[in-house]
Design a protein around this motif. Structure first.
Motif, PDB file in Angstrom:
ATOM      1  N   LEU A 267     -23.865 -19.102  -3.228  1.00  0.00           N
ATOM      2  CA  LEU A 267     -24.990 -20.007  -3.477  1.00  0.00           C
ATOM      3  C   LEU A 267     -25.351 -20.048  -4.968  1.00  0.00           C
ATOM      4  CD1 LEU A 267     -27.202 -21.777  -2.195  1.00  0.00           C
ATOM      5  CD2 LEU A 267     -28.560 -19.700  -1.838  1.00  0.00           C
ATOM      6  N   ASP A 268     -25.156 -18.961  -5.669  1.00  0.00           N
ATOM      7  CA  ASP A 268     -25.515 -18.921  -7.094  1.00  0.00           C
ATOM      8  C   ASP A 268     -24.523 -19.749  -7.913  1.00  0.00           C
ATOM      9  OD1 ASP A 268     -23.515 -16.848  -6.481  1.00  0.00           O
ATOM     10  OD2 ASP A 268     -23.619 -16.398  -8.617  1.00  0.00           O
ATOM     11  N   SER A 269     -24.937 -20.095  -9.120  1.00  0.00           N
ATOM     12  CA  SER A 269     -24.021 -20.749 -10.055  1.00  0.00           C
ATOM     13  C   SER A 269     -24.393 -20.303 -11.458  1.00  0.00           C
ATOM     14  CB  SER A 269     -24.112 -22.269  -9.957  1.00  0.00           C
ATOM     15  OG  SER A 269     -25.264 -22.741 -10.650  1.00  0.00           O
ATOM     16  N   TRP A 270     -23.511 -20.549 -12.399  1.00  0.00           N
ATOM     17  CA  TRP A 270     -23.895 -20.340 -13.789  1.00  0.00           C
ATOM     18  C   TRP A 270     -24.993 -21.328 -14.148  1.00  0.00           C
ATOM     19  CZ3 TRP A 270     -23.488 -16.098 -16.255  1.00  0.00           C
ATOM     20  CH2 TRP A 270     -22.453 -15.213 -15.973  1.00  0.00           C
ATOM     21  N   ASP A 271     -25.646 -21.068 -15.270  1.00  0.00           N
ATOM     22  CA  ASP A 271     -26.864 -21.778 -15.658  1.00  0.00           C
ATOM     23  C   ASP A 271     -26.597 -23.009 -16.510  1.00  0.00           C
ATOM     24  OD1 ASP A 271     -25.737 -19.968 -17.470  1.00  0.00           O
ATOM     25  OD2 ASP A 271     -27.583 -19.855 -18.640  1.00  0.00           O
ATOM     26  N   LEU A 272     -25.344 -23.236 -16.953  1.00  0.00           N
ATOM     27  CA  LEU A 272     -25.094 -24.327 -17.897  1.00  0.00           C
ATOM     28  C   LEU A 272     -25.106 -25.696 -17.226  1.00  0.00           C
ATOM     29  CD1 LEU A 272     -22.229 -22.709 -20.015  1.00  0.00           C
ATOM     30  CD2 LEU A 272     -24.626 -23.004 -20.682  1.00  0.00           C
ATOM     31  N   ALA A 273     -24.887 -25.717 -15.895  1.00  0.00           N
ATOM     32  CA  ALA A 273     -24.862 -26.995 -15.174  1.00  0.00           C
ATOM     33  C   ALA A 273     -25.417 -26.745 -13.771  1.00  0.00           C
ATOM     34  CB  ALA A 273     -23.435 -27.538 -15.122  1.00  0.00           C
ATOM     35  N   THR A 274     -25.066 -27.601 -12.839  1.00  0.00           N
ATOM     36  CA  THR A 274     -25.621 -27.487 -11.491  1.00  0.00           C
ATOM     37  C   THR A 274     -24.632 -26.875 -10.505  1.00  0.00           C
ATOM     38  OG1 THR A 274     -24.953 -29.769 -11.090  1.00  0.00           O
ATOM     39  CG2 THR A 274     -27.242 -29.394 -11.774  1.00  0.00           C
ATOM     40  N   GLY A 275     -23.531 -26.337 -11.003  1.00  0.00           N
ATOM     41  CA  GLY A 275     -22.598 -25.646 -10.111  1.00  0.00           C
ATOM     42  C   GLY A 275     -22.149 -26.498  -8.941  1.00  0.00           C
TER      43      GLY A 275
ATOM     44  N   GLU B 262     -25.208 -33.170  -2.960  1.00  0.00           N
ATOM     45  CA  GLU B 262     -26.116 -33.977  -3.789  1.00  0.00           C
ATOM     46  C   GLU B 262     -27.527 -33.387  -3.735  1.00  0.00           C
ATOM     47  OE1 GLU B 262     -26.461 -38.093  -2.511  1.00  0.00           O
ATOM     48  OE2 GLU B 262     -26.558 -38.670  -4.628  1.00  0.00           O
ATOM     49  N   SER B 263     -27.949 -33.004  -2.529  1.00  0.00           N
ATOM     50  CA  SER B 263     -29.276 -32.412  -2.364  1.00  0.00           C
ATOM     51  C   SER B 263     -29.383 -31.097  -3.135  1.00  0.00           C
ATOM     52  CB  SER B 263     -29.520 -32.197  -0.859  1.00  0.00           C
ATOM     53  OG  SER B 263     -30.638 -31.366  -0.653  1.00  0.00           O
ATOM     54  N   LEU B 264     -28.391 -30.227  -2.989  1.00  0.00           N
ATOM     55  CA  LEU B 264     -28.433 -28.923  -3.671  1.00  0.00           C
ATOM     56  C   LEU B 264     -28.441 -29.089  -5.188  1.00  0.00           C
ATOM     57  CD1 LEU B 264     -28.209 -25.787  -3.643  1.00  0.00           C
ATOM     58  CD2 LEU B 264     -25.720 -26.065  -3.514  1.00  0.00           C
ATOM     59  N   THR B 265     -27.598 -29.984  -5.707  1.00  0.00           N
ATOM     60  CA  THR B 265     -27.458 -30.073  -7.157  1.00  0.00           C
ATOM     61  C   THR B 265     -28.597 -30.859  -7.808  1.00  0.00           C
ATOM     62  OG1 THR B 265     -25.973 -31.967  -6.886  1.00  0.00           O
ATOM     63  CG2 THR B 265     -24.948 -29.813  -7.191  1.00  0.00           C
ATOM     64  N   THR B 266     -29.221 -31.770  -7.060  1.00  0.00           N
ATOM     65  CA  THR B 266     -30.312 -32.542  -7.673  1.00  0.00           C
ATOM     66  C   THR B 266     -31.686 -31.932  -7.385  1.00  0.00           C
ATOM     67  OG1 THR B 266     -30.364 -34.031  -5.771  1.00  0.00           O
ATOM     68  CG2 THR B 266     -29.070 -34.741  -7.657  1.00  0.00           C
ATOM     69  N   GLU B 267     -31.854 -31.332  -6.191  1.00  0.00           N
ATOM     70  CA  GLU B 267     -33.174 -30.792  -5.852  1.00  0.00           C
ATOM     71  C   GLU B 267     -33.344 -29.361  -6.333  1.00  0.00           C
ATOM     72  OE1 GLU B 267     -33.638 -31.506  -1.597  1.00  0.00           O
ATOM     73  OE2 GLU B 267     -32.724 -33.470  -1.919  1.00  0.00           O
ATOM     74  N   VAL B 268     -32.231 -28.639  -6.506  1.00  0.00           N
ATOM     75  CA  VAL B 268     -32.326 -27.249  -6.974  1.00  0.00           C
ATOM     76  C   VAL B 268     -31.807 -27.135  -8.401  1.00  0.00           C
ATOM     77  CG1 VAL B 268     -31.623 -24.870  -6.586  1.00  0.00           C
ATOM     78  CG2 VAL B 268     -32.108 -26.346  -4.616  1.00  0.00           C
ATOM     79  N   GLY B 269     -30.565 -27.523  -8.653  1.00  0.00           N
ATOM     80  CA  GLY B 269     -30.003 -27.394 -10.006  1.00  0.00           C
ATOM     81  C   GLY B 269     -29.166 -26.140 -10.134  1.00  0.00           C
TER      82      GLY B 269
ATOM     83  N   ALA C  88     -34.434 -20.888  -0.677  1.00  0.00           N
ATOM     84  CA  ALA C  88     -35.268 -21.683   0.240  1.00  0.00           C
ATOM     85  C   ALA C  88     -34.505 -22.918   0.721  1.00  0.00           C
ATOM     86  CB  ALA C  88     -36.566 -22.087  -0.456  1.00  0.00           C
ATOM     87  N   TRP C  89     -33.756 -23.536  -0.199  1.00  0.00           N
ATOM     88  CA  TRP C  89     -32.951 -24.720   0.165  1.00  0.00           C
ATOM     89  C   TRP C  89     -31.933 -24.353   1.251  1.00  0.00           C
ATOM     90  CZ3 TRP C  89     -27.805 -25.818   0.408  1.00  0.00           C
ATOM     91  CH2 TRP C  89     -27.442 -27.179   0.545  1.00  0.00           C
TER      92      TRP C  89
END
Ligand code: ZN
Length: 476
Positions: free
Chosen positions: A289-297, A59-66, A80-81
């Protein structure tokens, strides 16, 4: 074999209660581990099942980073996260190892049928696609069922036209429908370019029937020709197919715009639980750690980061660390071509012989499915004994070696690293894979706890195993 294993493991699920007492589950009959080691591993498993905290990390990774594609503003935030999260989990020697990469950014994509009717189709660029000339290109659509049909086609059929590859990926628990379908995404662009086509559009490589298009990497070889390329959502592909099935010529307009970012920097993030007896021997666990850009991975691969980190946090909190060092790596830039895994293997080539066991979490949604060994024959029974701790949860055992422990670990496996694959459940994975729908709401806390439990038990035991795992002998 897999079907048998699955039935067997389901029987185990039904015969075991949800929260077995660790001592009841452990027993005393072991060949390779002590009862105390088994009890500690069982306690880790139970603690994770009771609430590993993996969902809160996700939840932290997907909401605070995206979304976290290299070159994007959110990518350094992700690094950094991870540094902060690794430290907060009690890991030591937390560091980032930057590496350069060629960056790319999606701008816009549209595909419209202009004849025999006017129809806008939902579409997204394939990863690293070049742009059409400003304003787009128009042409007659030439359809192929598969990449192989395109390869076999006369160039005169393709020259000056826009190619559509319509193959639809098959749903399967082991994800085996991906390989045959994804070649259209990986290599179609170069084949269209060689034959003088203007652009490529493909049916999304995904098992859903939604209007979310699936992006994903193309294989781009140095100096190889390419064309602008995009994927239609499965719904859009159905609409286009219905028009084609009427047999009239179909004309489309394709406008794809993207940006070449030149050289950008991203990083692998590394942390450790130093071994208490043999700290120079390393058990490695990774996710990307990376994800595609269309969502929050959230699924790909936030889930892998969250579950392996939650598992490591439980092990780091033990009163005594396991014998070997456990090293957690959050790899950068996996999606566009395993760049973080390659950078790690290149920078640490001399240390690879000290990595005695490796695992990676980067596949599946729901509870992890089956454990597969990648060790020499003499160590398969050791893995089988380790599996006895996770079998009662419902994880199957498949003794066959697929020479695979995770995408980022491929170069380490090639260099002789042994390990195992906790293979995820692919049944619904490709419904949201690489789409705008890869979001937190599709993941369940109890599934993440389940995976964290399996990783915690297995990593602890791999780090405690008194013998030394070896990779399987070369089969070639
Ligand atoms: Zn992934």
């Amino acid at each position: 074999m897999l079907r048998f294993v699955l039935i067997f493991s389901l029987a185990l699920v039904f015969s075991a209660c949800n929260r077995p007492d660790p001592d009841d589950q452990v027993g005393t009959e072991y060949t390779y581990f002590s009862v105390n080691q088994m009890r500690t591993a069982a306690k880790l498993r139970q603690d994770a099942l009771s609430g590993s905290g993996a969902y809160a990390l996700l939840e932290s990774l997907t909401t605070e980073v995206g979304g976290r594609l290299e070159g994007s503003a959110d990518d350094p935030k992700a690094v950094a996260w991870a540094m902060e999260a690794f430290k907060a989990a009690g890991l030591a020697n937390v560091r980032s190892e930057p590496f350069p990469i060629h960056g790319w950014a999606r701008v816009s994509a549209s595909v419209s049928v202009t004849s025999p009717v006017a129809l806008d189709l939902t579409v997204t660029s394939l990863g690293k696609s070049i742009s059409t000339p400003e304003g787009g290109v128009s042409g007659t659509l030439v359809p192929f069922k598969t990449y192989q049909d395109l390869v076999a086609a006369d160039p005169a059929q393709v020259a000056g036209k826009i190619v559509f590859i319509s193959n639809k990926m098959e749903r399967a628990q082991d994800g085996s429908g991906y390989g045959p379908a994804v070649i259209a995404r990986a290599k179609g662009h170069a084949e269209v370019a060689k034959k003088g086509g203007l652009a490529l559009i493909i049916r999304s490589i995904g098992t859903d029937d939604s209007d979310f298009p699936h992006t994903g990497a193309m294989q781009l070889a140095e100096g190889e020709p390419t064309v602008p390329a995009a994927a239609l959502s499965n719904q859009a592909a159905d609409k286009l197919q219905a028009l084609l099935d009427q047999g009239k010529p179909v004309r489309v307009h394709v406008d794809i715009q993207n940006r070449d970012l030149g050289t950008v920097t991203t990083a692998n993030v590394i942390g450790e639980i130093p071994g208490s007896v043999r700290p120079d021997e390393v058990v490695l666990v990774g996710a990307h750690l990376d994800s595609w850009d269309l969502a929050t991975g959230a699924m790909d691969d936030g889930m892998g980061i969250a579950t392996t980190l939650a598992a490591a946090r439980l092990i780091a909190a033990l009163p005594k660390h396991p014998a070997r060092t456990i090293r957690l790596i959050a790899f950068g830039a996996e999606e566009t071509g395993l760049h973080g895994g390659n950078a790690y293997a290149a920078a640490h080539a001399a240390e690879i012989p000290n990595i005695v066991f490796g695992m990676e979490s980067d596949f599946g949604i729901g509870k992890t499915w089956v454990l597969r060994p990648h060790v020499d024959e003499s160590a398969v029974p050791v893995l089988r004994e380790m599996w006895r701790l996770i079998g009662p949860m419902g994880v199957g055992w498949d003794p066959e070696d697929y020479e695979e422990v995770g995408p980022d670990l491929t170069p380490l496996v090639a260099a002789g690293m042994p390990g195992a694959l906790l293979y995820g459940d692919g049944t619904n994975y490709f419904d949201i894979h690489h789409t705008g729908n890869d979001v937190l709401g599709n993941l369940k806390a109890e599934d993440l706890d389940f995976d964290a439990a399996a990783y915690a038990a297995l990593l602890y035991m791999a780090a405690e195993y008194p013998g030394r795992f070896k990779a399987p002998a070369e089969t070639e």
